[in-house]
Design a protein around this motif. Structure first.
Motif, mmCIF file in Angstrom:
data_model
loop_
_atom_site.group_PDB
_atom_site.id
_atom_site.type_symbol
_atom_site.label_atom_id
_atom_site.label_comp_id
_atom_site.label_asym_id
_atom_site.label_seq_id
_atom_site.Cartn_x
_atom_site.Cartn_y
_atom_site.Cartn_z
ATOM 1 N N UNK A 66 0.661 -1.480 0.092
ATOM 2 C CA UNK A 66 -0.126 0.266 0.044
ATOM 3 C C UNK A 66 1.060 1.726 0.160
ATOM 4 N N UNK A 67 2.055 1.385 0.903
ATOM 5 C CA UNK A 67 2.755 1.902 0.253
ATOM 6 C C UNK A 67 3.871 3.099 -0.583
ATOM 7 N N UNK A 68 4.106 1.642 -1.322
ATOM 8 C CA UNK A 68 4.864 1.652 -2.869
ATOM 9 C C UNK A 68 3.536 2.807 -3.568
ATOM 10 N N UNK A 69 2.603 2.475 -3.507
ATOM 11 C CA UNK A 69 1.935 3.057 -4.409
ATOM 12 C C UNK A 69 1.724 4.230 -4.199
ATOM 13 N N UNK A 70 1.748 4.965 -3.283
ATOM 14 C CA UNK A 70 2.531 6.188 -2.766
ATOM 15 C C UNK A 70 3.632 7.037 -3.052
ATOM 16 N N UNK A 71 4.546 5.752 -2.326
ATOM 17 C CA UNK A 71 5.917 6.752 -3.157
ATOM 18 C C UNK A 71 6.886 6.117 -3.808
ATOM 19 N N UNK A 72 6.769 5.102 -4.875
ATOM 20 C CA UNK A 72 7.120 5.261 -5.992
ATOM 21 C C UNK A 72 7.337 6.522 -6.656
ATOM 22 N N UNK A 73 6.040 7.026 -6.799
ATOM 23 C CA UNK A 73 6.107 8.536 -7.581
ATOM 24 C C UNK A 73 6.941 9.551 -6.491
ATOM 25 N N UNK A 74 6.979 9.484 -5.395
ATOM 26 C CA UNK A 74 7.794 10.291 -4.715
ATOM 27 C C UNK A 74 9.114 10.017 -4.667
ATOM 28 N N UNK A 75 8.650 9.209 -4.389
ATOM 29 C CA UNK A 75 10.616 8.092 -4.704
ATOM 30 C C UNK A 75 11.070 8.622 -6.207
ATOM 31 N N UNK A 76 11.031 8.817 -7.578
ATOM 32 C CA UNK A 76 11.310 8.439 -8.622
ATOM 33 C C UNK A 76 11.506 10.564 -8.946
ATOM 34 N N UNK A 77 10.476 11.417 -8.593
ATOM 35 C CA UNK A 77 10.958 12.393 -8.229
ATOM 36 C C UNK A 77 12.461 13.281 -7.333
ATOM 37 N N UNK A 78 12.094 11.973 -6.269
ATOM 38 C CA UNK A 78 13.582 12.344 -5.827
ATOM 39 C C UNK A 78 14.497 12.389 -6.091
ATOM 40 N N UNK A 79 14.807 11.095 -7.235
ATOM 41 C CA UNK A 79 16.057 10.490 -7.522
ATOM 42 C C UNK A 79 15.897 11.503 -9.109
ATOM 43 N N UNK A 80 14.947 12.023 -9.117
ATOM 44 C CA UNK A 80 15.493 12.863 -10.639
ATOM 45 C C UNK A 80 15.673 14.468 -10.026
ATOM 46 N N UNK A 81 15.231 14.773 -8.938
ATOM 47 C CA UNK A 81 15.383 16.314 -7.754
ATOM 48 C C UNK A 81 17.083 16.166 -8.222
ATOM 49 N N UNK A 82 17.423 14.719 -7.643
ATOM 50 C CA UNK A 82 19.230 15.001 -7.110
ATOM 51 C C UNK A 82 19.799 14.776 -8.137
ATOM 52 N N UNK A 83 20.062 14.094 -9.519
ATOM 53 C CA UNK A 83 20.116 13.546 -10.922
ATOM 54 C C UNK A 83 20.005 15.394 -10.879
ATOM 55 N N UNK A 84 18.893 16.185 -11.077
ATOM 56 C CA UNK A 84 18.878 17.800 -11.668
ATOM 57 C C UNK A 84 19.753 18.596 -10.508
ATOM 58 N N UNK A 85 20.490 18.429 -9.278
ATOM 59 C CA UNK A 85 20.855 19.394 -8.477
ATOM 60 C C UNK A 85 20.075 19.791 -6.829
ATOM 61 N N UNK A 86 19.208 18.799 -6.731
ATOM 62 C CA UNK A 86 18.690 19.514 -5.741
ATOM 63 C C UNK A 86 18.526 18.173 -4.549
#
Length: 743
Positions: A164-184
């Motif tokens: 149940x957690x992964x349904x909401x967390x996967x999009x959040x984690x993806x954004x976190x990973x992309x933000x880290x790659x982009x400098x945040x």
């Protein structure tokens, strides 16, 4: 130098300053990008590039962060709406809004909507139809289902809650990973991901699922609040009617208002909204300007008077010549001005931004120390302290703190604009509340700017005859004093006779033959050169001059017949406005180039200190003297001959009806020209700063309380995310209270 190209996008799902910072950081690193301007207020991004940029890559980078994009076109930069930067705001380029020919040579993209996992989405429509809303609902349903199934199969509840957690967390984690790659790397999404994964590792999957759901709820509420604030100013554009009645060769036809060009003539029927800025060329009517200026009383207007798009025509048809295209009318310029102003950060906001850059990494370090040191140093249980460290990670999320200032400033700027008070950025808004002295121009600021007849004195004739003959001489003249005499004659319904052989006598007056007699109207000195003036008449004229009047003497057939006194009268609200400033503890002084006698008379009537017979450089010097005496000075004027003083003041405020000068010369502008609105601006600034301090106290106070309670073991992950989400929601709601403020 080569022309600079720009690409503009509408950005969906951008709800706060943190969003804008992530997008700015990501795009600024792309090849060929020279500058980036991200506007939270208007929901747009402007990319300045050298022509070699890969727009597909830029768009994918932003979409990867979780935001939808819609290309608004490519074009060569051209500063169509220049605005003087607020003092003290160097190094920020929050580009202007440009309108012109669009170059679609690169491509023509439709809106780039949610790649898998993008829970940011369009800001239009009901919240439950947005990707963010749908994800929140799905995660909530999954959490409810997990509780139900987990009670039926308790042996597998860890796996069920993790799913149940992964349904909401996967999009959040993806954004976190992309933000880290982009400098945040230290984004709110990254903190959330670390906390949720860590909770699963220490067997707290039930809490992890609930925390993810609460986080999504908080983001959703933040987005709803941001849309409300954005729409509060954008709703002004709805005031302009979609269609207009265009007059061509005596015939009228309905056309889209946006197609009207400068010089077009439109017909405005009684009760209709005016579809463009313009000047009345025929007709007289009362105009309800409340939608634009906040002025509650309809204003009587006739030929030669300006009207604004979005205002409401009263009781008679008007023919109006258009003076501004749709994208340049008063409402459009006000909206652009406020959107740009919202991107000009106040000193407090800039401090919070700098603080948060160190605050978030600091929180990560503290959380790591809490999780590691006690077990290593004292041999305590690892699970207990890792759990506390994860809770501190959530408590430390900076969202509420980062949004505390811009949310209040955006709401305040929007609230002021809807009432005709325009402020160019957060720095101006903040400085207004610090003003301790206001220097005001006389003509057009404290006074109406148009002479009015105050007295008609008869010397052996009746007053009506004096006015009748004077009006006959002035018929056809555009001189301000002539206009005052003609207006008085019209008000008294005086029948004006015909005049012949009219001649203007340079610097002296005018003469003509009326009713078979030679009639002269001019200055007392010129009249005395033609006929002797009795001492009694001279004393009366001198008394009128001492009251600040300009006196014209009428001579009929070589005999003094009367005199007409005219004066630029104080605005109806001037006395009350000055009293409001005095009650607020603000010193007031009149700075005018007018003669000392006239200025002193007006000053005595209004109860204000007077400095008269000043050149523009003298006004600038006096403003400087006030500042050296320790005052924070606001200068109020018309933005033209007061320009040096406006620039020298801490805050320059232009009085006017939405003209280019009023909007672009000073730091702030009062659209409907009421003196009382200066005090209103200052009060709004003080109210906004109180709101900002309240927001900061809420954001840091809740975090401090939950930090202590978490370390001593009273609260855990659920309250931790509530501390962040709850603080963000409370701060936003508190800021939105400013939208309802009446000034």
């Amino acid at each position: 130098m080569a022309a600079t190209n720009q690409a503009r996008y509408k950005v969906g799902g951008m709800d706060c300053a943190s969003c804008a910072t992530k997008i700015d950081t990501a795009v600024r690193r792309m090849a060929g990008v020279e500058d980036v301007s991200v506007s939270v207020a208007s929901g747009t991004m402007t990319v300045t590039h050298d022509g070699s940029s890969d727009f597909s890559a830029i768009e994918k980078r932003v979409a990867g962060l979780g935001y939808s994009l819609r290309a608004l076109g490519r074009k060569t930069a051209a500063a169509e709406f220049p605005i003087s930067p607020a003092r003290g705001e160097k190094g920020h380029s929050h580009g202007h809004h440009h309108h012109g020919a669009h170059d679609h040579s690169h491509h023509d993209h439709a809106e780039i909507e949610g790649l898998h996992g993008h829970d940011h989405g369009p800001t239009d429509g009901p919240w439950w139809k947005s990707p963010k809303g749908r994800l929140t609902i799905l995660t909530g349903l999954a959490l409810v289902a997990a509780y139900g199934i987990g009670h039926l199969i308790p042996a597998y509840d860890t796996y069920i809650f993790t799913a149940a957690m992964l349904i909401g967390l996967l999009p959040i984690a993806r954004r976190a990973f992309m933000a880290a790659l982009a400098g945040t790397p230290f984004s709110i999404e990254m903190l959330m991901t670390i906390a949720a994964v860590g909770a699963v590792i220490i067997d707290a999957s039930e809490e992890a699922a609930a925390v993810v759901f609460l986080f999504l709820v908080g983001e959703l509420l933040e987005g709803v609040a941001a849309r409300k604030a954005r729409r509060s100013i954008q709703s002004l554009t709805a005031l302009v009617p979609k269609n207009a009645l265009l007059e061509v060769n005596g015939q009228t036809r309905e056309v889209p208002a946006e197609t009207l060009s400068v010089g077009s003539v439109i017909l405005v029927r009684p009760g209709d909204r005016i579809s463009a800025d313009g000047v009345i060329i025929a007709g007289e009517s009362s105009i309800d300007e409340a939608p634009v200026t906040g002025e509650s009383t309809p204003v009587a207007k006739g030929a030669g008077d300006n009207v604004f798009a979005g205002t409401i025509n009263g009781d008679a048809a008007l023919r109006v010549r258009v003076t501004a295209a749709a994208e340049d009318n008063t409402i459009a310029r006000v909206v652009r001005l406020v959107e740009e102003a919202q991107e000009k950060k106040a000193p407090t906001e800039r401090f919070i931004d700098r603080f948060s850059r160190y605050y978030t990494p600091g929180v990560v370090v503290v959380a790591a120390l809490v999780a590691i040191l006690p077990p290593l140093a004292a041999g305590t249980d690892w699970g207990e302290w890792v759990y506390k460290g994860l809770a501190i990670l959530l408590i430390g999320c900076p969202c509420a703190l980062v949004i505390s200032t811009p949310a209040a400033i955006a709401a305040s700027l929007s609230s002021g604009a809807r009432r005709g008070l325009l402020m160019k950025g957060g720095a101006v808004l903040e400085n207004l509340g610090r003003i301790t002295a206001v220097a005001l121009d006389k003509t057009g600021t404290l006074t109406s700017g148009r002479p009015e007849v105050t007295d008609v004195i008869a010397f052996g004739r009746n007053a009506e005859d004096v006015l009748r003959l004077a009006a006959a001489l002035e018929t056809g003249s555009s001189h301000p004093l002539a206009a005052a005499i003609l207006a008085k004659a019209a008000e008294d319904e005086v029948e004006i006779p015909a005049a012949s052989d009219a001649r203007a006598l340079g610097g002296k007056g005018v003469t003509a033959v009326v009713d078979g007699q030679e009639v002269f109207l001019g200055s007392p000195k010129a009249a005395a050169e033609r006929v002797p003036l009795p001492m009694a008449h001279s004393r009366r004229i001198a008394a009128l001059n001492d009251e600040g009047n300009t006196v014209s003497v009428l001579v009929v057939g070589g005999v003094p017949a009367g005199a007409i006194a005219m004066r630029d009268e104080p605005r109806a609200d001037a006395r009350a406005g000055l009293k409001a400033l005095a009650d607020a503890g603000v010193k007031t002084v009149m700075l005018t180039g007018d003669n000392a006698r006239t200025a002193s008379a007006i000053g005595a009537e209004l109860g204000i200190e007077v400095r008269a017979e000043l050149m523009p450089q003298d006004k600038q010097r006096i403003v400087g003297e006030l500042k050296r005496e320790g005052f924070v000075v606001g200068k109020v004027g018309d933005g033209i001959n007061d320009a040096p003083a406006l620039a020298a003041a801490d805050v320059g405020i232009a009085m006017g009806g939405g003209t280019d000068v009023a909007l672009e010369t000073a730091d702030a502008a009062v659209l409907h020209g009421r003196v009382g609105d200066i005090a209103g601006m200052i009060a709004l600034s003080k109210r906004t700063m109180r709101n900002i301090y309240q927001n900061i106290a809420i954001a840091l106070g809740l975090k401090a309380v939950f930090l202590v309670t978490t370390i001593i073991g009273i609260t855990g992950l659920w309250p931790a995310i509530l501390a962040d989400t709850g603080a963000t929601v409370l701060v936003t709601i508190n800021a939105l209270r400013l939208l309802r403020v009446r000034v």
